[in-house]
Scaffold this active site. Structure first.
Site, PDB file in Angstrom:
ATOM      1  N   ILE A   4      28.725  90.634  35.589  1.00 34.52           N
ATOM      2  CA  ILE A   4      27.534  90.111  34.922  1.00 34.52           C
ATOM      3  C   ILE A   4      26.686  89.315  35.901  1.00 34.52           C
ATOM      4  O   ILE A   4      25.455  89.421  35.903  1.00 34.52           O
ATOM      5  CB  ILE A   4      27.921  89.262  33.697  1.00 34.52           C
ATOM      6  CG1 ILE A   4      28.615  90.139  32.647  1.00 34.52           C
ATOM      7  CG2 ILE A   4      26.685  88.593  33.096  1.00 34.52           C
ATOM      8  CD1 ILE A   4      29.146  89.383  31.448  1.00 34.52           C
ATOM      9  N   ASP A  40      30.981  81.777  44.159  1.00 33.36           N
ATOM     10  CA  ASP A  40      32.129  82.351  43.458  1.00 33.36           C
ATOM     11  C   ASP A  40      33.384  81.980  44.242  1.00 33.36           C
ATOM     12  O   ASP A  40      33.384  81.995  45.470  1.00 33.36           O
ATOM     13  CB  ASP A  40      31.982  83.872  43.376  1.00 33.36           C
ATOM     14  CG  ASP A  40      32.984  84.501  42.421  1.00 33.36           C
ATOM     15  OD1 ASP A  40      32.568  84.934  41.339  1.00 33.36           O
ATOM     16  OD2 ASP A  40      34.188  84.553  42.755  1.00 33.36           O
ATOM     17  N   ALA A  57      27.678  82.447  29.230  1.00 35.81           N
ATOM     18  CA  ALA A  57      29.045  82.795  29.621  1.00 35.81           C
ATOM     19  C   ALA A  57      30.060  82.309  28.600  1.00 35.81           C
ATOM     20  O   ALA A  57      30.502  83.064  27.729  1.00 35.81           O
ATOM     21  CB  ALA A  57      29.357  82.222  31.004  1.00 35.81           C
ATOM     22  N   ARG A  58      30.427  81.024  28.687  1.00 36.16           N
ATOM     23  CA  ARG A  58      31.397  80.406  27.796  1.00 36.16           C
ATOM     24  C   ARG A  58      30.894  79.033  27.395  1.00 36.16           C
ATOM     25  O   ARG A  58      30.320  78.310  28.221  1.00 36.16           O
ATOM     26  CB  ARG A  58      32.760  80.273  28.479  1.00 36.16           C
ATOM     27  CG  ARG A  58      33.463  81.584  28.742  1.00 36.16           C
ATOM     28  CD  ARG A  58      33.934  82.240  27.461  1.00 36.16           C
ATOM     29  NE  ARG A  58      34.579  83.532  27.698  1.00 36.16           N
ATOM     30  CZ  ARG A  58      33.948  84.687  27.762  1.00 36.16           C
ATOM     31  NH1 ARG A  58      32.635  84.716  27.614  1.00 36.16           N
ATOM     32  NH2 ARG A  58      34.608  85.805  27.956  1.00 36.16           N
ATOM     33  N   ASP A  65      23.259  80.690  24.982  1.00 30.21           N
ATOM     34  CA  ASP A  65      23.734  81.742  24.091  1.00 30.21           C
ATOM     35  C   ASP A  65      25.129  81.417  23.566  1.00 30.21           C
ATOM     36  O   ASP A  65      25.599  82.043  22.625  1.00 30.21           O
ATOM     37  CB  ASP A  65      23.755  83.092  24.824  1.00 30.21           C
ATOM     38  CG  ASP A  65      24.086  84.258  23.908  1.00 30.21           C
ATOM     39  OD1 ASP A  65      23.471  84.343  22.830  1.00 30.21           O
ATOM     40  OD2 ASP A  65      24.959  85.079  24.262  1.00 30.21           O
ATOM     41  N   GLU A 113      31.062  76.192  19.106  1.00 29.07           N
ATOM     42  CA  GLU A 113      30.847  77.461  18.433  1.00 29.07           C
ATOM     43  C   GLU A 113      32.033  77.791  17.521  1.00 29.07           C
ATOM     44  O   GLU A 113      33.173  77.592  17.914  1.00 29.07           O
ATOM     45  CB  GLU A 113      30.680  78.544  19.506  1.00 29.07           C
ATOM     46  CG  GLU A 113      30.186  79.880  19.043  1.00 29.07           C
ATOM     47  CD  GLU A 113      29.958  80.840  20.211  1.00 29.07           C
ATOM     48  OE1 GLU A 113      30.257  82.026  20.046  1.00 29.07           O
ATOM     49  OE2 GLU A 113      29.494  80.399  21.285  1.00 29.07           O
ATOM     50  N   HIS A 168      25.064  83.723  20.506  1.00 31.29           N
ATOM     51  CA  HIS A 168      26.107  84.496  21.200  1.00 31.29           C
ATOM     52  C   HIS A 168      25.877  85.999  21.035  1.00 31.29           C
ATOM     53  O   HIS A 168      26.721  86.735  20.524  1.00 31.29           O
ATOM     54  CB  HIS A 168      27.502  84.112  20.696  1.00 31.29           C
ATOM     55  CG  HIS A 168      28.593  84.440  21.684  1.00 31.29           C
ATOM     56  ND1 HIS A 168      29.781  83.774  21.735  1.00 31.29           N
ATOM     57  CD2 HIS A 168      28.656  85.372  22.670  1.00 31.29           C
ATOM     58  CE1 HIS A 168      30.552  84.276  22.704  1.00 31.29           C
ATOM     59  NE2 HIS A 168      29.871  85.248  23.278  1.00 31.29           N
ATOM     60  N   ILE A 169      24.726  86.449  21.522  1.00 27.18           N
ATOM     61  CA  ILE A 169      24.345  87.856  21.364  1.00 27.18           C
ATOM     62  C   ILE A 169      24.209  88.565  22.709  1.00 27.18           C
ATOM     63  O   ILE A 169      23.598  89.635  22.795  1.00 27.18           O
ATOM     64  CB  ILE A 169      23.025  87.989  20.579  1.00 27.18           C
ATOM     65  CG1 ILE A 169      21.892  87.210  21.267  1.00 27.18           C
ATOM     66  CG2 ILE A 169      23.201  87.534  19.144  1.00 27.18           C
ATOM     67  CD1 ILE A 169      20.503  87.534  20.736  1.00 27.18           C
ATOM     68  N   GLY A 170      24.790  87.991  23.766  1.00 25.60           N
ATOM     69  CA  GLY A 170      24.607  88.561  25.098  1.00 25.60           C
ATOM     70  C   GLY A 170      24.905  90.047  25.180  1.00 25.60           C
ATOM     71  O   GLY A 170      24.145  90.817  25.766  1.00 25.60           O
ATOM     72  N   ALA A 171      26.016  90.463  24.605  1.00 23.54           N
ATOM     73  CA  ALA A 171      26.424  91.868  24.674  1.00 23.54           C
ATOM     74  C   ALA A 171      25.973  92.664  23.460  1.00 23.54           C
ATOM     75  O   ALA A 171      26.280  93.852  23.348  1.00 23.54           O
ATOM     76  CB  ALA A 171      27.940  91.961  24.812  1.00 23.54           C
TER      77      ALA A 171
END
Length: 317
Positions: free
Chosen positions: A158, A177, A244-245, A269, A274, A292-295
């Site tokens: 992602i 990273d 992400a989270r 998101d 949550e 939370h609609i990323g995907a």
């Protein structure tokens, strides 16, 4: 005929592919507390979930007919993966299928932020007819993304999909990273042309100091990826996106930074509490919000369904 329970749903093309291969697909949504009994009563062989259903040791231990657990998406923090594998179950996910959709949502929030759409869409219906000129002046201080620096924390699929869009927009991309020291990011165009960029890992502190915008793409982990200390190191006026989270970003520290104008806007998101985000977050005038609609695009769900079906057929046939 082996039975599959897609407890959080699956796309029609995924169902069609599985049924064509001889599987029975059930899309009933079973409550968490009733899930084990349902699996046993119906002799379910494969349980497919997204982010809502939890597959913990109790489910794994009490459901002897289960052979496979599938996650439609990337993160598998709602599944006890190692334990399931120890018990001989297949555990699969679809890490690439939703990357483009999440990355596009990041940019929806970014454009939303730099042009004040998060606020204009709230205020225009109320005052657009009576204060048009005042609102025009208030929202006339936006900036372009082109030429700005985006810092991407977490450079998996992602994160790299986000980098592709950023490079296409004309942004400078830096990333941090803990595992990916260098990466080749290929930006593809409509006519088949591709331009590749070689990127190298940037120390986190340097990324925090240099980025005009920061977006988080890390898996679930203990502690905040961005908390008060990290916010203090950022440029004044930075924009922050978290798709992400929920636990990756300290929301209390974020709100403080927004109110001090250290952070100009945020796009969220995902949320710490949550599925019951804090009212202070939901009502904040400088936060762009999605649930939370990323995907959650048709394109991504079609790819997820196809990828799950392919893996299930190869493992259980």
């Amino acid at each position: 005929m082996k039975k599959i329970l897609a407890n959080d749903g699956i796309s029609k093309n995924g169902i069609d592919a599985l049924e064509k291969a001889g599987f029975s697909v059930n899309t009933t949504t079973v409550a968490q507390e009733q899930l084990a009994n349902y699996i046993n009563e119906n002799k379910i062989s494969a349980l497919l979930v997204r982010s809502a259903t939890q597959v913990r040791k109790d489910i794994i231990d009490s459901c002897p007919t289960l052979e496979l657990i599938g996650r439609g998406g990337v993160g598998m923090d709602n599944i006890d993966v190692d334990y399931a594998k120890e018990k001989g179950l297949h555990v699969i996910n679809t890490p690439a299928a939703s990357s483009a959709s999440v990355a596009e949502l990041v940019f929806a929030h970014l454009y939303n932020g730099v042009r004040y759409l998060y606020d204009a869409n709230r205020i225009m219906p109320l005052e657009g007819d009576s204060k048009f000129k005042e609102l025009k002046k208030a929202y006339a201080k936006g900036v372009e993304l082109r030429g700005k620096t985006i810092g991407i924390i977490g450079f998996g699929k992602i994160g790299q999909a986000t980098a592709q869009i950023a490079l296409g927009v004309g942004m400078k991309v830096i990333y941090h990273d803990i595992k990916v020291e260098e990466a080749t990011v290929a930006v593809s165009f409509f006519d088949g042309q591709t331009v590749s960029f070689e990127l190298k890992n940037t120390p986190k502190d340097q990324l925090l100091k240099e980025s005009d915008f920061i977006t988080i793409h890390v898996p679930a982990q203990k502690g905040y990826t961005i908390g008060e200390a990290e916010l203090d190191k950022m440029k004044d006026g930075v924009g922050i996106i978290n798709a992400a989270r929920g636990g990756a970003l300290d929301e209390v520290a974020l709100v403080d930074s927004l109110e001090e104008n250290k952070v100009s806007f945020a796009g969220l998101d995902v949320y710490e509490s949550e599925p019951n985000p804090e009212i202070r977050i939901l009502m904040h005038p400088k936060i762009s919000l999605t649930p939370h609609i990323g995907a959650a695009t048709k394109d991504a769900q079609d790819r997820i369904g196809e990828e799950l079906a392919q893996q299930i057929v190869s493992l259980l046939k």
